[in-house]
Motif scaffolding. Structure first.
Motif, PDB file in Angstrom:
ATOM      1  N   ASP A 203      97.506  23.496   6.097  1.00 22.36           N
ATOM      2  CA  ASP A 203      97.941  22.210   5.572  1.00 22.36           C
ATOM      3  C   ASP A 203      96.775  21.548   4.855  1.00 22.36           C
ATOM      4  N   GLN A 204      96.446  22.103   3.666  1.00 24.94           N
ATOM      5  CA  GLN A 204      95.392  21.569   2.809  1.00 24.94           C
ATOM      6  C   GLN A 204      94.054  21.458   3.553  1.00 24.94           C
ATOM      7  N   VAL A 468     100.413  22.503  -6.139  1.00 25.42           N
ATOM      8  CA  VAL A 468      99.682  23.656  -5.606  1.00 25.42           C
ATOM      9  C   VAL A 468      99.471  24.681  -6.720  1.00 25.42           C
ATOM     10  N   GLY A 505      96.148  26.487  -3.151  1.00 26.44           N
ATOM     11  CA  GLY A 505      95.843  25.204  -2.548  1.00 26.44           C
ATOM     12  C   GLY A 505      96.002  24.048  -3.501  1.00 26.44           C
ATOM     13  N   THR A 506      95.820  22.855  -2.967  1.00 23.98           N
ATOM     14  CA  THR A 506      95.854  21.615  -3.727  1.00 23.98           C
ATOM     15  C   THR A 506      94.426  21.155  -3.972  1.00 23.98           C
ATOM     16  N   THR A 511      96.074  26.001   1.088  1.00 26.94           N
ATOM     17  CA  THR A 511      97.372  26.086   1.763  1.00 26.94           C
ATOM     18  C   THR A 511      97.729  27.517   2.157  1.00 26.94           C
TER      19      THR A 511
END
Length: 713
Positions: A203-204, A468, A505-506, A511
């Motif tokens: 979660d990031q 993302v 990922g962000t 992620t």
């Protein structure tokens, strides 16, 4: 004649134990599956997995690859369930089982000899599940032990560890309760010296925390490797000799010496089709030159091509040169587009070089969520991601087949990468399906599907928490241990390189990670560098391509998507809304055209083709469950008058009575002196008697409104 009974003896039965993160790990060998090449009953806590490994004594004729097969069999008796299928028996493996098999395969495959061609089948049967002790991890450790002590040639053992991140702390082998709160789901497999497999959903999570978790997992893997080495020291068998795959080294050396310049020219292009055309033309020249002296050369052509191309690609990459002329930190030309398909709820087209993926997002009611029948705790999946890889995407003329394990794995990777940013059901009460259609493949289509799917979700009006992006990192090592990493690998670099390190990922963090390798493992330095360069690449893709295309999710879902309204009722009223045999709810759906899903806690989700149908269904349900409250004011219609009072409709089918004495502060001779049928009046609920009858007061309502005029609003 009497029956003769002999008690079975197990002279080779041995049990080995160690403590693993507070739970006992037990490996029993020599008692079950005696005809397999190697087997063990592996128990971790109360999770039990039977591992059986079987190797063929000799290779099959004509096999020019290593035929390894890994099966992860989930038996529903392991969790006390009977299969929900018509036949009431397990069918094809569920997606989690396929993913578990792929993780084990990717962990053990690189450690087999390159020229080993004997069939090897690994079967892991999950027989009992302890929610606090992972069956995947248990199976991996058992497979490692069986391969290590068996006669099968293999460069293990390996260990396996799952990691979590709870309340700001890295957690080893998280319990089921910790997994629910964890922001990280990381699995690492490793030998004593190197990391050989990484699979993660997060979660990031920041890159530095991910790196620390990988290092801590490796330390735990080393303890397992030492434990398995003790088993091997006691019962290990001598490794079998095998027929090494035939190869004409003399022919290969001659081809390299005579065609190196032409081969380099053939390889030096960013177009996959041109490269293959040039190479095939060169093979014709090989035939002209060598076929007479080497009549069996065709059986070696595929391996000659592989080794020749790898020789060129490896040399170039170590010198800093790539086949398409890019720098090692340079991404191929990118393009992004949304809204490319009419009628669908959302679509995104993402192109990177000759890799192109079209992702389509579909929204539906929560009843469309996928029902799961597995050994895992999850019973329903609201967000689904599917990935299709047709033959035309690689230029192959091959008929379509059913979804294979690779397609399932890549779809699951994209799903894992995007799941942390999907809004909770309370904010966005839809079931969501994204399908990624690979239109052209030349390297890392799984990461292309992540980017395209982010675009599609935003185009569909799904309020994702953050966009993302995904990218892959490659690796080439020299003979002295030096290495070169490079970003955005294309197909030829993936095929001839030593690593495909995929990171999604962000801007806030990772992620998902999936790591495939072809060597004997990665050092910590390589992992650290791979995380660093993929982070920079993710940021660049987001800032320069994706966000300029669509900066935020659409304000509303598409006109073609169902509209959704959420409401909450008293759970005791659910029966009234559904009605006997579902008659009431079926009539509501028929009258309004809406679709209704009711949760056990009284939450109701209403979907319709437009907002009007949703509102109509909601109003009907509100009428059914309406219960007036004592002390509250209501604005209702006078529907009936009797000598002793007037009846006021508070809601359709919900009446209360104003006694004649409650119509005015003065004496009233007859009700019609104050109210008439059809009048709209304010009333106050003063009592609900034991029979459920509602008593109202007109005069009390007028007095309260006089003192508080704002109540009318």
């Amino acid at each position: 004649m009497s029956t003769v009974i002999t008690h079975k003896q197990f002279p080779n039965h041995k049990t080995y134990k160690m403590d693993l993160c507070g739970h006992p790990l037990t490996i029993d060998v020599g008692k079950v599956a005696e005809l397999a090449t190697a087997s063990a009953i592996v128990s971790y806590g109360e999770t039990t997995v039977l591992v059986a490994v079987t190797a063929a004594p000799r290779p099959r004729d004509g096999v020019d690859f290593f035929p390894l097969s890994v099966d992860f069999e989930e038996k529903l008796y392991a969790v006390g369930r009977i299969p929900g299928s018509f036949m009431r028996r397990e069918g094809q493996p569920s997606l989690p089982a396929v993913l578990a098999a792929r993780v084990i395969d990717r962990s053990i495959r690189p450690l087999f000899p390159y020229d080993f061609r004997n069939d090897v089948v690994v079967t892991c049967t999950v027989m009992s599940v302890d929610r606090d002790c992972s069956p995947e991890m248990t199976a991996m450790i058992g497979v490692s032990a069986c391969l290590a002590y068996s006669e099968i040639p293999w460069a293990g053992p390996i260990g396996c560890m799952e990691m979590g991140y709870v309340d700001g702390q890295i957690v080893k082998n998280p319990t089921q309760e910790q997994k629910h709160a964890s922001k990280l789901d990381l699995t690492v497999a490793a030998t004593d010296g190197k990391v050989i497999m990484i699979e993660a959903g997060a979660d990031q999570i920041p890159d530095d925390i991910m790196y620390d978790a990988i290092l801590q997992a490796h330390e735990e893997c080393r303890k397992q490797v030492a434990f398995i080495n003790e088993i091997v020291a006691e019962i290990g068998r001598e490794k079998m000799t095998y027929d090494h795959a035939a190869f004409d080294q003399e022919l290969f050396d001659d081809i390299v010496a005579n065609f190196m310049d032409e081969a380099k020219a053939a390889m030096d292009t960013d177009d996959k089709n041109i490269r293959e055309s040039r190479w095939n033309a060169m093979i014709e020249k090989w035939h002209e030159k060598y076929l007479e002296s080497h009549p069996d050369m065709d059986q070696y052509l595929e391996e000659i091509t592989y080794k020749f191309q790898k020789k060129i690609v490896k040399a170039w990459l170590l010198e800093g040169h790539r086949v398409d002329g890019r720098a090692k930190n340079e991404i191929r030309p990118l393009a992004a587009e949304v809204g490319v398909l009419p009628k669908v709820h959302g679509s995104g087209l993402f192109t990177r070089g000759q890799t192109q993926v079209l992702s389509i997002c579909t929204l539906n009611t929560l009843s469309a969520a996928q029902k799961l029948d597995t050994i895992w705790e999850e019973e329903e999946k609201r967000y689904m991601h599917h990935y299709n890889f047709p033959a035309y995407s690689t230029g192959e003329a091959r008929a379509a087949r059913s979804t294979n394990r690779r397609e399932k794995g890549h779809g699951a990777l994209a799903e894992r990468a995007l799941d942390p940013v999907i809004p909770p059901v309370e904010e966005f009460p839809y079931a969501i399906r994204v399908v990624s259609e690979v239109l052209s493949s030349n390297g890392s289509t799984s990461q292309g599907s992540i980017c395209g799917s982010t675009l599609a979700l935003m185009d569909a009006g799904v309020p994702i928490k953050a966009p993302v992006a995904g990218i892959s990192c490659g690796l080439i090592q020299d003979d002295d241990g030096g290495f070169t990493t490079f970003i955005d690998i294309q197909g030829v670099e993936d095929f001839h390189g030593e690593m495909d390190f995929k990171v999604a990922g962000t801007k806030a963090g990772i992620t998902a990670i999936q790591m495939d390798i072809k060597n004997d493992g990665l050092s910590h330095a390589i992992i650290k560098e791979a995380l660093e360069i993929t982070k920079d690449a993710r940021y660049a893709i987001l800032d320069e391509i994706m966000l300029p295309c669509i900066s935020k999710p659409r304000e509303d879902v598409a006109d073609t998507a169902p509209k959704m309204v959420k409401m909450k009722i008293d759970p005791d009223k659910i029966r009234e809304v559904i009605g006997s045999g579902g008659k009431v709810i079926q009539k509501i759906c028929a009258d309004t055209g809406a679709k209704i899903d009711i949760e056990d806690d009284g939450t109701i989700y209403i979907a319709g083709v437009d907002k009007a149908s949703c509102d109509a269904a909601k109003k009907t349900i509100e009428t059914i469950v309406f219960v007036p409250e004592v002390g509250q004011l209501y604005y209702g219609k006078v529907v009936r008058i009797l000598p002793f009072g007037a009846f006021v409709e508070l809601a359709p089918g919900k009446d209360g009575m104003v006694h004649i004495s409650k119509l005015s502060n003065r004496r009233v001779e007859k009700c019609e002196d104050v109210v008439n049928i059809g009048d709209m009046i304010w009333v106050k609920v003063i009592e609900i008697d034991e029979k459920g009858r509602v008593n109202l007061s007109y005069k009390d309502a007028l007095r309260e409104l006089e003192n508080n005029p704002g109540l009318k609003k």
